[in-house]
Design a protein around this motif. Sequence first.
Motif, PDB file in Angstrom:
ATOM      1  N   HIS A  28      57.818 -10.989  18.461  1.00  0.00           N
ATOM      2  CA  HIS A  28      57.120 -12.005  17.678  1.00  0.00           C
ATOM      3  C   HIS A  28      57.953 -12.344  16.442  1.00  0.00           C
ATOM      4  N   ILE A  29      58.343 -13.607  16.376  1.00  0.00           N
ATOM      5  CA  ILE A  29      59.138 -14.092  15.243  1.00  0.00           C
ATOM      6  C   ILE A  29      58.480 -15.365  14.745  1.00  0.00           C
ATOM      7  N   TYR A  30      58.345 -15.446  13.433  1.00  0.00           N
ATOM      8  CA  TYR A  30      57.750 -16.643  12.836  1.00  0.00           C
ATOM      9  C   TYR A  30      58.554 -16.983  11.582  1.00  0.00           C
ATOM     10  N   CYS A  31      58.843 -18.269  11.413  1.00  0.00           N
ATOM     11  CA  CYS A  31      59.587 -18.684  10.238  1.00  0.00           C
ATOM     12  C   CYS A  31      59.164 -20.093   9.842  1.00  0.00           C
ATOM     13  N   ASP A  32      58.783 -20.272   8.587  1.00  0.00           N
ATOM     14  CA  ASP A  32      58.563 -21.589   8.003  1.00  0.00           C
ATOM     15  C   ASP A  32      58.954 -21.521   6.539  1.00  0.00           C
ATOM     16  N   GLU A  33      58.596 -22.526   5.764  1.00  0.00           N
ATOM     17  CA  GLU A  33      59.013 -22.547   4.360  1.00  0.00           C
ATOM     18  C   GLU A  33      58.304 -21.498   3.503  1.00  0.00           C
ATOM     19  N   GLU A  34      57.219 -20.894   4.014  1.00  0.00           N
ATOM     20  CA  GLU A  34      56.465 -19.897   3.243  1.00  0.00           C
ATOM     21  C   GLU A  34      56.667 -18.455   3.703  1.00  0.00           C
ATOM     22  N   LEU A  35      57.102 -18.268   4.952  1.00  0.00           N
ATOM     23  CA  LEU A  35      57.090 -16.934   5.535  1.00  0.00           C
ATOM     24  C   LEU A  35      58.189 -16.760   6.570  1.00  0.00           C
ATOM     25  N   PHE A  36      58.804 -15.574   6.564  1.00  0.00           N
ATOM     26  CA  PHE A  36      59.644 -15.140   7.679  1.00  0.00           C
ATOM     27  C   PHE A  36      59.120 -13.798   8.129  1.00  0.00           C
ATOM     28  N   PHE A  37      58.901 -13.649   9.433  1.00  0.00           N
ATOM     29  CA  PHE A  37      58.359 -12.417  10.005  1.00  0.00           C
ATOM     30  C   PHE A  37      59.046 -12.137  11.326  1.00  0.00           C
ATOM     31  N   CYS A  38      59.369 -10.865  11.552  1.00  0.00           N
ATOM     32  CA  CYS A  38      59.753 -10.425  12.888  1.00  0.00           C
ATOM     33  C   CYS A  38      59.143  -9.039  13.110  1.00  0.00           C
ATOM     34  N   GLY A  39      58.596  -8.867  14.287  1.00  0.00           N
ATOM     35  CA  GLY A  39      57.935  -7.612  14.621  1.00  0.00           C
ATOM     36  C   GLY A  39      57.513  -7.605  16.068  1.00  0.00           C
ATOM     37  N   TYR A  40      56.704  -6.617  16.413  1.00  0.00           N
ATOM     38  CA  TYR A  40      56.227  -6.503  17.794  1.00  0.00           C
ATOM     39  C   TYR A  40      54.958  -5.665  17.825  1.00  0.00           C
TER      40      TYR A  40
ATOM     41  N   VAL B  57      55.686  -4.245  11.884  1.00  0.00           N
ATOM     42  CA  VAL B  57      56.365  -5.269  11.100  1.00  0.00           C
ATOM     43  C   VAL B  57      57.773  -4.766  10.798  1.00  0.00           C
ATOM     44  N   TYR B  58      58.755  -5.360  11.467  1.00  0.00           N
ATOM     45  CA  TYR B  58      60.128  -4.956  11.207  1.00  0.00           C
ATOM     46  C   TYR B  58      60.618  -5.549   9.903  1.00  0.00           C
ATOM     47  N   TYR B  59      60.261  -6.815   9.671  1.00  0.00           N
ATOM     48  CA  TYR B  59      60.680  -7.471   8.435  1.00  0.00           C
ATOM     49  C   TYR B  59      59.717  -8.605   8.143  1.00  0.00           C
ATOM     50  N   ALA B  60      59.310  -8.713   6.907  1.00  0.00           N
ATOM     51  CA  ALA B  60      58.468  -9.825   6.475  1.00  0.00           C
ATOM     52  C   ALA B  60      58.827 -10.174   5.037  1.00  0.00           C
ATOM     53  N   ALA B  61      58.897 -11.471   4.768  1.00  0.00           N
ATOM     54  CA  ALA B  61      59.196 -11.944   3.415  1.00  0.00           C
ATOM     55  C   ALA B  61      58.428 -13.230   3.179  1.00  0.00           C
ATOM     56  N   GLY B  62      57.961 -13.384   1.960  1.00  0.00           N
ATOM     57  CA  GLY B  62      57.224 -14.589   1.603  1.00  0.00           C
ATOM     58  C   GLY B  62      55.734 -14.332   1.563  1.00  0.00           C
ATOM     59  N   LYS B  63      54.974 -15.309   1.982  1.00  0.00           N
ATOM     60  CA  LYS B  63      53.511 -15.250   1.938  1.00  0.00           C
ATOM     61  C   LYS B  63      52.996 -14.473   3.164  1.00  0.00           C
ATOM     62  N   VAL B  64      53.046 -13.140   3.073  1.00  0.00           N
ATOM     63  CA  VAL B  64      52.715 -12.300   4.221  1.00  0.00           C
ATOM     64  C   VAL B  64      51.232 -12.380   4.617  1.00  0.00           C
ATOM     65  N   THR B  65      50.369 -12.779   3.703  1.00  0.00           N
ATOM     66  CA  THR B  65      48.950 -12.916   4.058  1.00  0.00           C
ATOM     67  C   THR B  65      48.749 -13.993   5.130  1.00  0.00           C
ATOM     68  N   LYS B  66      49.695 -14.874   5.272  1.00  0.00           N
ATOM     69  CA  LYS B  66      49.636 -15.908   6.301  1.00  0.00           C
ATOM     70  C   LYS B  66      49.636 -15.296   7.704  1.00  0.00           C
ATOM     71  N   LEU B  67      50.165 -14.083   7.832  1.00  0.00           N
ATOM     72  CA  LEU B  67      50.182 -13.404   9.132  1.00  0.00           C
ATOM     73  C   LEU B  67      48.783 -13.220   9.697  1.00  0.00           C
ATOM     74  N   PHE B  68      47.791 -13.038   8.828  1.00  0.00           N
ATOM     75  CA  PHE B  68      46.414 -12.864   9.290  1.00  0.00           C
ATOM     76  C   PHE B  68      45.880 -14.133   9.950  1.00  0.00           C
ATOM     77  N   GLU B  69      46.456 -15.269   9.618  1.00  0.00           N
ATOM     78  CA  GLU B  69      46.047 -16.543  10.216  1.00  0.00           C
ATOM     79  C   GLU B  69      46.798 -16.827  11.515  1.00  0.00           C
ATOM     80  N   ILE B  70      47.992 -16.266  11.664  1.00  0.00           N
ATOM     81  CA  ILE B  70      48.876 -16.636  12.765  1.00  0.00           C
ATOM     82  C   ILE B  70      48.721 -15.735  13.985  1.00  0.00           C
TER      83      ILE B  70
ATOM     84  N   VAL C   6      48.317  -1.971  11.343  1.00  0.00           N
ATOM     85  CA  VAL C   6      49.571  -2.614  10.956  1.00  0.00           C
ATOM     86  C   VAL C   6      50.485  -1.505  10.452  1.00  0.00           C
ATOM     87  N   CYS C   7      51.724  -1.504  10.908  1.00  0.00           N
ATOM     88  CA  CYS C   7      52.676  -0.467  10.521  1.00  0.00           C
ATOM     89  C   CYS C   7      53.922  -1.127   9.938  1.00  0.00           C
ATOM     90  N   PHE C   8      54.444  -0.535   8.861  1.00  0.00           N
ATOM     91  CA  PHE C   8      55.649  -1.070   8.229  1.00  0.00           C
ATOM     92  C   PHE C   8      56.224  -0.006   7.305  1.00  0.00           C
TER      93      PHE C   8
END
Length: 101
Positions: A22-34, A57-70, A77-79
């Motif tokens: 699972h990888i997500y990237c936009d102007e507010e958040l970058f996330f990669c994990g599984y 969560v391997y890596y997350a930067a930015g508005k991480v609360t957005k992950l709860f919406e995505i 959750v482990c990190f």
Amino acid sequence: MITSFFKEYGNEAEKILKDCTHIYCDEELFFCGYKTHSDYILKKTNKRLDKGDTWFVYYAAGKVTKLFEIFEPQKFVCFHRLNSDKLKIYSYNRLRDYYGK
């Protein structure tokens, strides 16, 4: 945000991204994990488990609360925090409630 990921992991960055499902990237958040199972983390078991109950969560930067919406909710959750290799595992609902979602 993705630039800082590549700076931090250098030559390993591409391999890490291939390992993440699972990888997500936009102007507010970058996330990669599984997704994985909490027993792999808590009990350090190697037995094959079919259903994941944990976002790793391997890596997350930015508005991480957005992950709860995505991403779909899981039990945990482990990190690990910056500058620490120690894994932290938290209740998904507890984190979501704490961060106001």
